[in-house]
Design a protein around this motif. Structure first.
Motif, short mmCIF file in Angstrom:
data_model
loop_
_atom_site.label_atom_id
_atom_site.label_comp_id
_atom_site.label_asym_id
_atom_site.label_seq_id
_atom_site.Cartn_x
_atom_site.Cartn_y
_atom_site.Cartn_z
N THR A 1 -9.44 8.04 -5.84
CA THR A 1 -9.65 9.48 -5.72
C THR A 1 -8.63 10.29 -6.51
O THR A 1 -8.72 11.49 -6.58
N HIS A 2 -7.66 9.61 -7.16
CA HIS A 2 -6.63 10.31 -7.91
C HIS A 2 -7.19 10.83 -9.23
O HIS A 2 -7.82 10.09 -9.97
N THR A 3 -6.98 12.10 -9.52
CA THR A 3 -7.40 12.65 -10.80
C THR A 3 -6.16 12.98 -11.62
O THR A 3 -5.14 13.40 -11.07
N ARG A 4 -6.27 12.79 -12.89
CA ARG A 4 -5.14 13.03 -13.78
C ARG A 4 -4.99 14.53 -14.01
O ARG A 4 -5.97 15.22 -14.30
N SER A 5 -3.78 15.04 -13.90
CA SER A 5 -3.58 16.46 -14.10
C SER A 5 -3.57 16.78 -15.59
O SER A 5 -3.14 15.98 -16.41
N PRO B 1 -3.30 3.64 -9.50
CA PRO B 1 -3.95 4.90 -9.15
C PRO B 1 -5.03 4.66 -8.10
O PRO B 1 -5.76 3.68 -8.15
N SER B 2 -5.09 5.54 -7.16
CA SER B 2 -6.12 5.42 -6.14
C SER B 2 -7.43 5.89 -6.75
O SER B 2 -7.45 6.65 -7.71
N SER C 1 0.83 -1.20 0.00
CA SER C 1 0.00 0.00 0.00
C SER C 1 0.86 1.25 0.00
O SER C 1 0.46 2.28 -0.51
N GLY D 1 2.18 2.35 -3.72
CA GLY D 1 1.26 2.96 -4.67
C GLY D 1 1.27 2.26 -6.01
O GLY D 1 1.60 2.84 -7.01
#
Length: 128
Positions: A21-25, A18-19, A12, A15
């Protein structure tokens, strides 16, 4: 004697994906015409080749790129300010005819496979 410290290399902590809640920038670029910062997906990338500016809508051509809004107003301002020469690091102002032509030609907002255009639709019924 057991170690009570948390493991530094647990799965954990690494990583491995992608989690949820992760958003791609989204990359942000500056239009060379109006100097407004905008998302790269709404700007046109332009590269220089043999003293001419070439539109690079797929963002795949090699070399340094300059970014431009899809308006002739921004192109005019960039041309007036010699912004392409500075942004693309060339000695003289490159010819922007190909970019101007690309900006002025009509585009289908839904892409080449738009079914709402009857002229581009082919019959899928077997005539026999």
């Amino acid at each position: 004697m057991p170690d009570d410290r948390p493991a530094l290399h647990s799965s954990s902590a690494r990583g491995r994906g992608p989690s949820p809640t992760h958003t791609r920038s989204v990359p942000i670029r500056t239009c060379v015409g109006c100097r407004t910062r905008e998302r790269a997906d709404v700007l046109l990338r332009v590269v220089v080749e043999n003293g001419r500016c070439i539109p690079d809508p797929r963002r795949r051509l090699p070399g340094r790129g300059a970014w431009l809004h899809l308006s002739t107003g921004c192109l005019d301002r960039a041309e007036r300010r010699s912004a392409f020469a500075r942004a693309l690091r060339v000695r003289s102002a490159p010819d922007v005819t190909a970019v101007r032509r690309w900006l002025q030609e009509p585009r289908d907002p839904l892409g080449p496979g738009n079914l709402s255009d009857p002229s581009s639709e082919e019959s899928k019924v077997d005539p026999s």
